[in-house]
Design a protein around this motif. Structure first.
Motif, PDB file in Angstrom:
ATOM      1  N   UNK A  86     -28.836  -0.695  39.624  1.00 40.35           N
ATOM      2  CA  UNK A  86     -28.419  -0.055  40.878  1.00 40.35           C
ATOM      3  C   UNK A  86     -27.381  -0.907  41.593  1.00 40.35           C
ATOM      4  N   UNK A  87     -27.581  -2.221  41.600  1.00 41.37           N
ATOM      5  CA  UNK A  87     -26.613  -3.111  42.253  1.00 41.37           C
ATOM      6  C   UNK A  87     -25.243  -3.015  41.582  1.00 41.37           C
ATOM      7  N   UNK A  88     -25.224  -2.999  40.253  1.00 39.21           N
ATOM      8  CA  UNK A  88     -23.957  -2.884  39.533  1.00 39.21           C
ATOM      9  C   UNK A  88     -23.278  -1.550  39.828  1.00 39.21           C
ATOM     10  N   UNK A  89     -24.053  -0.490  39.921  1.00 39.70           N
ATOM     11  CA  UNK A  89     -23.494   0.820  40.251  1.00 39.70           C
ATOM     12  C   UNK A  89     -22.902   0.818  41.656  1.00 39.70           C
ATOM     13  N   UNK A  90     -23.640   0.239  42.608  1.00 41.96           N
ATOM     14  CA  UNK A  90     -23.189   0.245  43.996  1.00 41.96           C
ATOM     15  C   UNK A  90     -21.865  -0.496  44.168  1.00 41.96           C
TER      16      UNK A  90
END
Length: 285
Positions: A86-90
C-alpha cells in the motif's frame, strides 16, 4: 500452486501503474499485479483495478485464516507485507487500501466483486485524490512535575524516622498530614493537566478542521511504545497535499500553547482511516 487472490487495495486501472508494479513483492513474497474489474467474463475498460497477489490456498482460505489469526508472528509478517504494498502504491497513485486478508476464491470472482462496487469505490478514490492521512495524538505526562509518588513515600519515611516531634512543634501536624497535603497538591496538579488537555483537544479540533477535509476519531492507544504517557486523543485527518504544511503548523501551534500536555502529528500516510467498505461487495472467501 493452488492459490487464492489476495487483495491489497483499489486503484484506477492504468497500464503505466501495472508496469511499475513489476518488481514489487507482497504477501508470501508473491508478485503484485493489477486485476481489472470485470462484467461477467469481460474486463470493463477505463475503470478500476484491484491490486492483488496469488497466495497459497493452504494459508489463506477461510479455515486457514481462522487458525492463522492466532499466530501473532504470522500476522505481523502479513501486515508488514500488506502495508509495504500500500505504501508503494501511495507513492505512485491515489490508493484506496482494503483490510488485511481480503481474499477471493479466484480472479473472476474478485473482478465481478470490484465491478459490483464500482460506484462507491470510484467516488471514494475521487475524494482521496491528492490527499493524505495525518495522525494527531494528545497525551498526558505520567505525573505532574514534582509530585512523583515515590518521592512522597520517601519524604514520609524520613519524617517518620526523625522529624515527627519537630513537625508537630512547628505546627505542621506531623508526617501524616504532610502526606495528605502533598497528595492533595498532586491531585490538583493532575486535574490542572486534565483541564489543559480538554482545552487543547478543543483547540486541536478547531485548528485542524480549518485545513482538513475529513476526520476519523480512533480509540486512544495503550501501547508499550507510547512510554509512560497516557494517550487521550487519537485522531486521523484527511488533508489535501496543498494544505499539508498549514495543517502541520496549526497543530504544532496548539501544542506550543499547551506545554503541560504532549501533542504529536504524524504522516503523511496512505489513507487507511478513510477507506470505506463497498456498498455491494461480494463476500470474499
Amino acid at each position: 500452486m493452488d492459490a487464492v487472490v489476495y487483495v491489497y487495495a483499489v486503484v484506477a486501472a492504468t497500464a503505466p501503474l501495472g508496469e511499475r508494479l513489476g518488481e514489487l513483492r507482497g504477501v508470501a513474497g508473491a508478485p503484485v499485479t493489477l486485476l481489472p474489474e470485470a462484467d461477467g467474463d469481460h474486463e470493463v475498460s477505463g475503470a478500476l483495478a484491484f491490486v492483488t497477489s496469488d497466495v497459497p490456498r493452504e494459508d489463506f482460505d477461510e479455515s486457514a485464516l481462522a487458525r492463522r489469526f492466532e499466530d501473532l508472528a504470522w500476522l505481523e509478517r502479513v501486515a508488514r507485507a500488506h502495508h509495504e504494498v500500500v505504501r508503494a502504491l501511495a507513492a505512485r497513485t491515489t490508493v484506496l487500501p482494503l483490510r488485511m486478508a481480503t481474499v477471493y476464491e479466484d480472479g473472476a470472482r474478485a473482478g465481478r466483486a470490484l465491478a459490483k462496487a464500482h460506484d462507491p469505490f470510484a467516488r471514494r478514490l475521487s475524494l482521496l485524490r491528492a490527499h493524505a492521512e495525518y495522525g494527531v495524538k494528545l497525551s498526558l505526562p505520567p505525573t505532574p512535575p514534582g509530585t512523583d509518588d515515590r518521592g512522597l513515600e520517601a519524604d514520609d519515611r524520613e519524617g517518620t524516622a526523625g522529624d515527627d516531634g519537630e513537625a508537630r512543634a512547628a505546627g505542621t501536624g506531623g508526617p501524616g498530614k504532610a502526606y495528605l497535603r502533598r497528595r492533595q497538591a498532586q491531585h490538583r496538579a493532575r486535574e490542572t493537566v486534565r483541564v489543559q488537555a480538554r482545552r487543547a483537544a478543543a483547540a486541536l479540533d478547531a485548528a485542524a478542521a480549518r485545513h482538513a477535509a475529513e476526520r476519523v476519531r480512533h480509540a486512544p492507544q495503550h501501547s508499550p511504545l507510547s512510554g509512560p504517557y497516557e494517550n487521550v486523543l487519537n485522531d486521523s485527518y484527511l488533508v489535501a497535499d496543498t494544505r499539508a504544511e498549514d495543517f502541520r503548523a496549526a497543530v504544532s501551534e496548539v501544542g506550543a500553547a499547551f506545554p503541560a500536555v504532549r501533542v504529536e502529528v504524524t504522516g503523511p500516510w496512505a489513507p487507511y482511516s478513510f477507506a470505506m467498505p463497498p456498498e455491494a461487495e461480494e463476500e470474499p472467501a
